[in-house]
Design an enzyme around this catalytic site. Structure first.
Site, PDB file in Angstrom:
ATOM      1  N   ASP A 285       0.810  -1.219   0.000  1.00  0.00           N
ATOM      2  CA  ASP A 285       0.000   0.000   0.000  1.00  0.00           C
ATOM      3  C   ASP A 285       0.844   1.270   0.000  1.00  0.00           C
ATOM      4  O   ASP A 285       0.339   2.351  -0.328  1.00  0.00           O
ATOM      5  CB  ASP A 285      -0.919   0.031   1.221  1.00  0.00           C
ATOM      6  CG  ASP A 285      -1.991  -1.042   1.171  1.00  0.00           C
ATOM      7  OD1 ASP A 285      -2.400  -1.410   0.052  1.00  0.00           O
ATOM      8  OD2 ASP A 285      -2.409  -1.514   2.235  1.00  0.00           O
TER       9      ASP A 285
ATOM     10  N   ARG B 160       0.300  -9.048  -5.005  1.00  0.00           N
ATOM     11  CA  ARG B 160       1.235  -9.101  -3.886  1.00  0.00           C
ATOM     12  C   ARG B 160       1.984 -10.426  -3.783  1.00  0.00           C
ATOM     13  O   ARG B 160       2.826 -10.579  -2.896  1.00  0.00           O
ATOM     14  CB  ARG B 160       0.482  -8.839  -2.574  1.00  0.00           C
ATOM     15  CG  ARG B 160      -0.453  -9.933  -2.145  1.00  0.00           C
ATOM     16  CD  ARG B 160      -1.249  -9.510  -0.918  1.00  0.00           C
ATOM     17  NE  ARG B 160      -1.942 -10.639  -0.300  1.00  0.00           N
ATOM     18  CZ  ARG B 160      -2.841 -10.529   0.663  1.00  0.00           C
ATOM     19  NH1 ARG B 160      -3.153  -9.335   1.117  1.00  0.00           N
ATOM     20  NH2 ARG B 160      -3.409 -11.597   1.184  1.00  0.00           N
TER      21      ARG B 160
END
Length: 406
Positions: free
Chosen positions: A142, A297
């Site tokens: 993030d 991810r």
């Protein structure tokens, strides 16, 4: 007598967090101050469950493979450590474990919530006069931790997002039909990863044609207007949108909203599908939504060498900083130049980091709120650079054995 070290990983996985673990292991191996290094299985919960593994004798071949292995070799947890005033017993249990294992330094690799744990453990250590050093090593795709230019894991995820959107553009352009493709990217409160989609653009393709981040209030009518203005000249429109976009009243646009997690964060899903249905209803063109989800991810085959190198150095440096007696800190990246790109590894008090979030600066988003500026591209570009040789077996990517987690 030399002290031992303990390391753990927590929060959401990235393709680079094991590189930081490798850095900590190597740092301890190179240290004259420390003896053994243990890994706590499933974060701080491994301490509470007395579940650890010995990482001391791992050779260079293991470390090299660990750097390139995605997700978390030690496993993760989403465990919120209570405030000391609410449950002092759990802190006593943790520090009794540290003392039993002769732990002189504890390294916690994770994101914002993990830095909250580092801050709480550091505060308790001070309150009881403990000499055990507590250090945080950052990670999160993030990219929303403050006091660091960027976070480990972000560069590799950004590389995956930009590459995937470029490939989606190739797939989309082959059809001679008006279409809208909406790509939902992770990012509950910060739009850094969605912003990285702009790196997909080429001299012949402007995809993604529209980018929407949670830092700017999302207006459905303006969204439809943005699409209508493009359709006369752009047959195939590609849109990148953060999962956490909200309207002017702060309401998430997700089609569904599950219960909040243990840290109070909304668990979002369905933003792309919500917008897909809106476009289908209002414009009547061919439309599909793509939720990239965990792929962004865990893509170990598409990591940024810059990201892995920096992640390793952050872990390695954390050990060196504790050798000087430092505690209650998080290692951080300080950018010293954009072109050529360069940075330094330093550290910052973890109390300055925990429970705070870094949003995309408004000046890095265009006035209309549907794209990013050149300053964002300058910031992002170095972070995705460099390729890593991936290990393959029988034609499929090959990573370290993690059967100890299964």
């Amino acid at each position: 007598m030399k002290m031992n070290c303990l390391v753990a990983q927590s929060g959401g996985p990235t393709a680079a967090i094991n590189a930081s673990l490798a850095g900590v292991i190597k740092g301890v191996q190179d240290s004259d101050k420390y003896d053994k290094i243990y890994g706590s299985i499933h974060g701080i919960q491994g301490v509470l469950r007395n579940k650890t593994i010995d990482l001391t004798g791992k050779d260079q071949d293991f470390i090299n493979n660990l750097i390139k292995t995605p997700a978390m070799y030690l496993g993760s947890c989403r465990f919120k450590l209570p405030d000391m005033a609410d449950n002092k017993d759990i802190y006593e249990e943790i520090f009794n474990f540290f003392n039993t294992m002769n732990i002189g330094a504890f390294f916690y690799i994770g994101g914002n919530d993990s830095m909250d744990t580092v801050a709480k453990l550091s505060k308790y250590a001070t309150s009881i006069g403990s000499n055990i050093l507590i250090a945080g090593v950052p990670k999160t795709i993030d990219n929303d931790l403050i006091e660091t230019d960027h976070t480990p894991g972000f560069g590799s995820a950004a590389k995956y997002i930009a590459t995937s959107i470029r490939e989606i553009a190739y797939d989309t352009y082959i059809y001679d039909v008006e279409s809208v493709t909406i790509i939902e990217v992770m990012g509950r409160d910060a739009g850094w990863l969605t912003a990285a989609s702009a790196l997909a653009r080429t001299n012949f393709s402007k995809a993604p044609h529209l980018i929407y981040l949670p830092e700017v209030a999302f207006d459905k009518e303006q969204f439809i207007s943005d699409l209508q203005s493009l359709l006369p000249t752009t047959r195939n429109i590609i849109v990148a949108v953060s999962e956490g976009i909200r309207d002017k009243d702060g309401n998430y646009l997700s089609a569904t909203e599950a219960a909040a997690d243990k840290f109070g964060h909304a668990q979002l899903s369905g933003t792309g599908k919500c917008l897909e249905n809106l476009v289908k209803e209002r414009l009547g063109v061919k439309v599909r939504s793509v939720e990239v989800n965990v792929l962004q991810r865990c893509a170990g085959h598409m990591t940024s060498k810059t990201d892995l190198d920096e992640s390793f150095n952050l872990g390695y440096s954390a050990v060196k900083f504790t050798e000087d007696g430092n505690s209650a800190f998080m290692t951080s990246i300080v950018r010293t130049s954009d072109a050529p790109y360069s940075c330094e590894i330093k550290f910052t008090p973890v109390a300055n980091v925990a429970n705070k979030a870094k949003e995309v600066p408004r000046q890095w988003i265009n006035q209309e709120g549907n794209d990013v500026t050149a300053d964002m591209i300058t910031y992002l570009s170095p972070l995705v650079k460099g390729e890593v040789d991936t290990n393959y077996k029988d034609g499929i990517t090959s990573y370290l054995d993690i059967s100890h987690l299964i």
